[in-house]
Design an enzyme around this catalytic site. Sequence first.
Site, PDB file in Angstrom:
ATOM      1  N   GLU A  36      32.770  26.681  38.654  1.00  0.00           N
ATOM      2  CA  GLU A  36      32.828  27.997  39.289  1.00  0.00           C
ATOM      3  C   GLU A  36      33.161  29.088  38.276  1.00  0.00           C
ATOM      4  O   GLU A  36      32.598  30.184  38.329  1.00  0.00           O
ATOM      5  CB  GLU A  36      33.848  27.991  40.423  1.00  0.00           C
ATOM      6  CG  GLU A  36      33.487  27.094  41.605  1.00  0.00           C
ATOM      7  CD  GLU A  36      32.222  27.537  42.335  1.00  0.00           C
ATOM      8  OE1 GLU A  36      31.705  28.638  42.050  1.00  0.00           O
ATOM      9  OE2 GLU A  36      31.753  26.782  43.185  1.00  0.00           O
ATOM     10  N   TYR A 119      37.242  34.640  44.716  1.00  0.00           N
ATOM     11  CA  TYR A 119      36.122  33.746  44.980  1.00  0.00           C
ATOM     12  C   TYR A 119      36.413  32.327  44.499  1.00  0.00           C
ATOM     13  O   TYR A 119      36.259  31.356  45.247  1.00  0.00           O
ATOM     14  CB  TYR A 119      34.834  34.251  44.304  1.00  0.00           C
ATOM     15  CG  TYR A 119      33.794  33.153  44.278  1.00  0.00           C
ATOM     16  CD1 TYR A 119      33.098  32.823  45.430  1.00  0.00           C
ATOM     17  CD2 TYR A 119      33.570  32.399  43.124  1.00  0.00           C
ATOM     18  CE1 TYR A 119      32.196  31.771  45.435  1.00  0.00           C
ATOM     19  CE2 TYR A 119      32.679  31.353  43.122  1.00  0.00           C
ATOM     20  CZ  TYR A 119      31.986  31.045  44.280  1.00  0.00           C
ATOM     21  OH  TYR A 119      31.113  29.991  44.299  1.00  0.00           O
ATOM     22  N   ASP A 137      30.600  35.211  47.664  1.00  0.00           N
ATOM     23  CA  ASP A 137      30.077  35.687  46.389  1.00  0.00           C
ATOM     24  C   ASP A 137      28.968  36.700  46.671  1.00  0.00           C
ATOM     25  O   ASP A 137      28.742  37.089  47.829  1.00  0.00           O
ATOM     26  CB  ASP A 137      29.587  34.522  45.516  1.00  0.00           C
ATOM     27  CG  ASP A 137      28.311  33.879  46.033  1.00  0.00           C
ATOM     28  OD1 ASP A 137      27.883  34.188  47.173  1.00  0.00           O
ATOM     29  OD2 ASP A 137      27.719  33.061  45.306  1.00  0.00           O
TER      30      ASP A 137
END
Length: 289
Positions: A36, A119, A137
């Site tokens: 991520e 996020y 996102d």
Amino acid sequence: MTSLDTPALLSWFDRVGRPLPWRGDGVGAWEILLCEVMSQQTPVARVEPVWRAWLDRWPGPAELAAAAPADVIRMWGKLGYPRRALRLRECALAVVDLHDGRVPHDVDQLLALPGVGDYTARAVACFAYGRRVPVVDTNVRRVVARAVRGVAEAGPPSTRRDLAAVEALLPDDRERAVAFSVAVMELGALVCTARAPRCDDCPLAPTCAWLAAGRPEWDGPRRKVQTFAGTDRQVRGLLLDVLRDGDGTAARSALDAVWPDATQRDRALDSLLGDGLVVRVGEHYSLPA
């Protein structure tokens, strides 16, 4: 608020969802956190080989925490935004020191880790630990804006508003909520794209508010298109390449040779020094030890 057709979305994802390596069985929270962070503003195709190489060399937080910063910067390669590499190492140190080497599952604890924002914290909690939390996102914001609100773009981000909008759409069942989060993100990446949405292939087309309204153009503020060529980011990358590709040390003359504009070159070098990506030792510059 209009809901999304979750069954249609999940069925679509089951048919066409990409078999990305971090979606496989047995992938843990550290691997997901790593992917991520690497994927921020970076295409998946560029991330995957670097992600695999990092895990081969540093399988978990303890191994990365023990790595030399110079090696971490080298392994980051050309992913861009190399400050993320050092932040990942700082994150690994925090996971080892504060959580006995295990990535926490609580969103607030994740947010307290270096380099982990709204996020990433929710993505790890959701995808690694199966938590029913909204994961937002750019792709998710776009799908919600079009399918639910009937507008072409999401407009300026608002963490509170965006999280509330997505949470209202989550299925009550935790497992389906996780599957929903993966699927809606994939839909935005593959079908409901920014410039050329493929509405004919969209599982949400029959209920999409934007499509029903005739796909009206966006009349709000335009998103700034990021450029690279000629920017300080490019110069920073060229300067780092000199150090990464050599023995980690270079004279100022070697750095001066990479860019003709001395003012911009000095500005880029100063920013690398400020970020801790480069250190000055006498008349030479090097990667941090």
